[in-house]
Design an enzyme around this catalytic site. Structure first.
Site, mmCIF file in Angstrom:
data_model
loop_
_atom_site.group_PDB
_atom_site.id
_atom_site.type_symbol
_atom_site.label_atom_id
_atom_site.label_comp_id
_atom_site.label_asym_id
_atom_site.label_seq_id
_atom_site.Cartn_x
_atom_site.Cartn_y
_atom_site.Cartn_z
ATOM 1 N N MET A 97 0.840 -1.198 0.000
ATOM 2 C CA MET A 97 0.000 0.000 0.000
ATOM 3 C C MET A 97 0.869 1.240 0.000
ATOM 4 O O MET A 97 1.723 1.397 0.884
ATOM 5 C CB MET A 97 -0.904 0.009 1.235
ATOM 6 N N GLY A 185 1.527 4.055 5.236
ATOM 7 C CA GLY A 185 2.389 3.206 4.428
ATOM 8 C C GLY A 185 2.602 1.821 5.001
ATOM 9 O O GLY A 185 2.969 1.687 6.161
ATOM 10 N N SER A 186 2.402 0.772 4.221
ATOM 11 C CA SER A 186 2.490 -0.561 4.794
ATOM 12 C C SER A 186 2.314 -1.657 3.746
ATOM 13 O O SER A 186 2.255 -1.388 2.555
ATOM 14 C CB SER A 186 1.424 -0.722 5.875
ATOM 15 N N ARG A 187 2.185 -2.884 4.267
ATOM 16 C CA ARG A 187 2.026 -4.055 3.410
ATOM 17 C C ARG A 187 1.274 -5.127 4.186
ATOM 18 O O ARG A 187 1.349 -5.196 5.410
ATOM 19 C CB ARG A 187 3.422 -4.530 3.004
#
Length: 217
Positions: A97, A185-187
């Site tokens: 993301m 912000g991430s995954r």
């Protein structure tokens, strides 16, 4: 519609923006400079509002389907050994993301939450190969009557400093419902049985709660 996790940040961002606009209008007399600085202040607020948006999703509940838990881009599709809970080879699908994506995490499948754990850690960039094991993260396992146990992992990125996880062990959850939020912000990694039929490709954009990422063979 905005996510509840952003209510305080949105309030203070709006307050700061209003103060900045009045301050800019009072102290800056050069017309073009006043306009530019006001636009920057408003742009900051718009970015905050966009980040915490929570659009309604049309989830078609289906126990034979695994849905993407988040919006973003598929960056990993590979066979791996999951060693935290499942302790077996799985198919891993990872969705990255960016800061402009919706950051709501949704349950990829319905069923019973059999495992939910928070891990403190580092803040490597979310696409780093070791971020899945070394970054701040939460691991959740939902037992689906058809697929079995589906594990998904929220992973903090370089900007993220707080992962919110709503999954509680022994609770019954609905596919597509909110399961958490990752700020800035991430995954998310999803671990599926080897017999799963993958329905997405690398670099494909997916929509949380709607895009089918796998089905049963």
């Amino acid at each position: 519609m905005f996510h509840k996790e952003g209510q305080k940040i949105i309030f203070f961002s709006m307050l700061i923006t209003v103060i900045l606009i009045f301050t800019i209008d009072y102290f800056i007399t050069i017309s073009w400079l006043r306009t530019v600085t006001m636009l920057i202040a408003v742009s900051f607020l718009v970015l905050i509002l966009q980040f915490f948006r929570n659009p309604k999703r049309n989830t078609h509940v289906n126990d034979d389907h695994i849905l993407s838990p988040v919006d973003g881009k598929v960056v990993v599709i590979e066979e791996v050994f999951e060693n935290e809970y499942l302790n077996e080879k799985c198919l891993q699908i990872s969705v990255f993301m960016s800061p402009i994506n919706v950051h709501v995490t949704r349950y990829p499948t319905g069923g019973k939450v059999v495992y939910s754990k928070y891990h403190p850690g580092k803040y490597l960039v979310a696409w780093h190969p070791k971020s899945s094991e070394e970054n701040e993260r939460t691991t959740v396992v939902v037992e689906n009557k058809d697929f079995g146990k589906i594990l998904y992992r929220q992973i903090a990125g370089a900007l993220a400093r707080r992962i919110v996880n709503y999954a509680k062990e022994n609770s019954q959850v609905k596919q597509g419902a909110d399961s958490g939020f990752i700020k800035f912000g991430s995954r998310v990694d999803v671990f599926l049985p080897l017999h799963s039929n993958i329905k997405v490709e690398l670099n494909q954009k997916v929509t949380g709660g709607e895009t089918v990422i796998a089905t049963l063979e």
